[in-house]
Enzyme design. Sequence first.
Site, mmCIF file in Angstrom:
data_model
loop_
_atom_site.group_PDB
_atom_site.id
_atom_site.type_symbol
_atom_site.label_atom_id
_atom_site.label_comp_id
_atom_site.label_asym_id
_atom_site.label_seq_id
_atom_site.Cartn_x
_atom_site.Cartn_y
_atom_site.Cartn_z
ATOM 1 N N GLU A 308 0.823 -1.214 0.000
ATOM 2 C CA GLU A 308 0.000 0.000 0.000
ATOM 3 C C GLU A 308 0.857 1.265 0.000
ATOM 4 O OE1 GLU A 308 -2.638 -0.679 3.351
ATOM 5 O OE2 GLU A 308 -3.844 -2.063 2.159
ATOM 6 N N LYS A 377 -1.784 -11.422 9.320
ATOM 7 C CA LYS A 377 -3.180 -11.139 9.685
ATOM 8 C C LYS A 377 -3.965 -12.438 9.773
ATOM 9 C CE LYS A 377 -3.496 -6.448 7.876
ATOM 10 N NZ LYS A 377 -4.278 -5.440 7.145
ATOM 11 N N ASP A 382 -8.015 -9.075 4.533
ATOM 12 C CA ASP A 382 -7.788 -7.879 5.339
ATOM 13 C C ASP A 382 -8.880 -7.686 6.387
ATOM 14 O OD1 ASP A 382 -6.878 -5.515 6.266
ATOM 15 O OD2 ASP A 382 -7.419 -4.319 4.514
ATOM 16 N N GLU A 404 -1.762 -11.302 13.768
ATOM 17 C CA GLU A 404 -2.218 -9.919 13.897
ATOM 18 C C GLU A 404 -3.739 -9.909 13.800
ATOM 19 O OE1 GLU A 404 -0.217 -6.903 11.479
ATOM 20 O OE2 GLU A 404 -2.076 -5.748 11.345
ATOM 21 N N GLU A 410 -12.569 -1.624 11.919
ATOM 22 C CA GLU A 410 -12.580 -1.000 10.605
ATOM 23 C C GLU A 410 -13.694 -1.554 9.725
ATOM 24 O OE1 GLU A 410 -8.858 -1.505 8.575
ATOM 25 O OE2 GLU A 410 -9.585 -0.610 6.718
#
Length: 717
Positions: A308, A377, A382, A404, A410
């Site tokens: 990103e 993750k 995501d 993670e 979010e």
Amino acid sequence: MPVRLAKPLFGFILVFLCGFVASANDGYKLWLQYARIERHEDAHFYQSLLSDISVIGHSPTHEAIRREFQLAAEGFFRGSVSPRFHADASGKVCIGKVEDLPDSLQEALAAQLPEIGDQGYLIFSKDTQVIVTAKSDIGLLYGSFALLKTIQVRERFDELVIVENPKIQTRMLNHWDNLNRTVERGYAGFSIWNWHRLPHHIDQQYIDYARANASIGINATSITNVNANALVLTPIYLEKAAAIADVLRPYGIKLYLTARFSAPMELDKLPTADPLDAAVRAWWAAKAKEIYRYIPDFGGFVVKADSEGQPGPHNYGRTQADGANLLAEALKPYGGLVMWRAFVYSENTPTDRTKQAYDEFKPLDGKFLDNVIVQVKNGPLDFQPREPFHPLFGAMPNTPLMMEFQITKEYLGQDTHWVNLASLWKEVLQADTYAKGLGSTVSKVLDGSLHDYNHTAITGVANIGTDRNWTGHPMAQADWYSYGRMAWDPTADTEKIAEDWLKMTFATDPAFVSTAKNIMLKSYPIVVDYMTPLGLHHIMARSHHWGPGPWVTGGRRDDWTATYYHRASQEGIGFDRTASGSNALEQYFPEVRRQWEDPEKISLDYLLWFHRIAWDKKLRTGNTLWEEMALRYQRGVEGARWMQSEWSTLDGKVDEERFSQVASFLKIQVSEAEWWRDACLLYFQQFAQQPLPTAVERPKEDLAYYMGFKRFFVPGI
Ligand code: GCW
């Protein structure tokens, strides 16, 4: 003309107001409320116990223990009891390291002592005494909090023998906090780290942060955003970070910082940040030395690279191992760790985004230095409301992997939806990777037992900010709390965690606890139903990610759009990740593959994650895909309404302030659940071209309304 109140009436109003204010609770104290022990609740027993405490030793951690008992006694007994502290072992509560206990006690505990690990503790009741012992100062603090918890949840004391050791060595929080105090994906105000006032002003909130974390066993924190600013590695900021580290140290929490890969170029104008360049290596070695001068027990770096827009080893044609090892080599002399994130993907790689991390990292297994941990993750995409576990778990036997999780919501309703994340984490932790046959769970990867890792760690992206109650939603405190408990023991019982948290945070009244716990435990599938049922994913609005956006398409990056993932057309919907599609399934062990490759057998929860299915395909529920999708969205909305009505029955059972905040957030949750359902169903109906089943309510607006709905200044970006 002002009205004059007669004196008695004025007095009455004052008393009434004070009473009202006193019963309000802004939630700042989190689960460390130490709420008053009412007379009927064995108050006498607790009083005599807490009035007479031995804390043997004088380290800053011992001081913290004394302060905590003082605070607890003030809360439990409202000033009527003040603990007397002894330096010897004569107190009714006796807290001391094994080596500091008198021989007679050491002998009495001989059977249990060998079970205590470096960070663990033993609580033992003997005759009229309760003993808390450990091998380390931090073990003593953990044991002290555990004893206080026992009182908070009013567990019985007779025959108390508790031996506890954490299953994972490093239990961490990752703050995505920027130096300007905004918080990426943060929904609870600004960053608690007030860089401008540091290092001179130490806010009480830092100390309370340390207390809260220590009380649940968190022992590491990375205080800056993984989208990193190199400035934090300069002396001005290192001095500030050192002041925070000083506050955290007595509570056993190590400080980490995020390292920007291009820092040598940005801070000192080096011509390159190539990990194999000698000058770059020397720069990082000198930087590490400098950091340890400020923070002698600095934990290490957390790094987001090649992702990103963040710089990384790819810029120089190097591997992720080259990048991680550069920093690891610099930290090595001081015992520091590198948490190197596996969240690496690129819009220029044509492969299914969910495959890219595995493709990149798996071949590097065993190539990392031994102070690197690869941070993965929970799922391959995501932090979606529901994802299958990340295929890297189980696939890297020679490289320690850490988990993670995202504690901040979010993708799960941000600050206003009540969803108990412990349920999501439990699904992931208990998932079987089959790396070494049946029972090779993700939690066994993390605790190191599956592959005998030399380091074990877990992290959660923090959900806290400057909001008075830390987390925005009062119920989001539970996620912070549960995360700590599950980091300590990934197999911990989530129902017990919820129960403990409710009792410590709100009230021990069994009627309250059972209703509130029921809401908590049912909340997760409800939210998945009204957002992303049947394995749908990444269908939220662009950029800020608040609310539905299944129509999001085009723009700079295909892999940031909804249409890339759901692929809806008149033929059907879903991402084919079997051999006929992207074959992401091949990244899992054969037993897992077998569970998921057959659309007839796969859990419907993952159906559209792995398969592309025709709208009129009959599922094993008896419904067509379209009907099932619509019914699940409807079920989610009904679930949210059920949460609301259950909560309304608790009026009067908890303080008014938090009761009404939760009630008003539930109103938002219900209306946003309807928004998700209506927007998604109207959008997908264009492709399904079938009417809504009769059990599904008609949408309030038309599709154009939802697609054109304007949102301004959504927090968190
Ligand atoms: O979930 C995504 C977020 C980004 C975040 C990124 C990451 C910190 O939308 O805001 O950046 O993941 O985990 O690096």
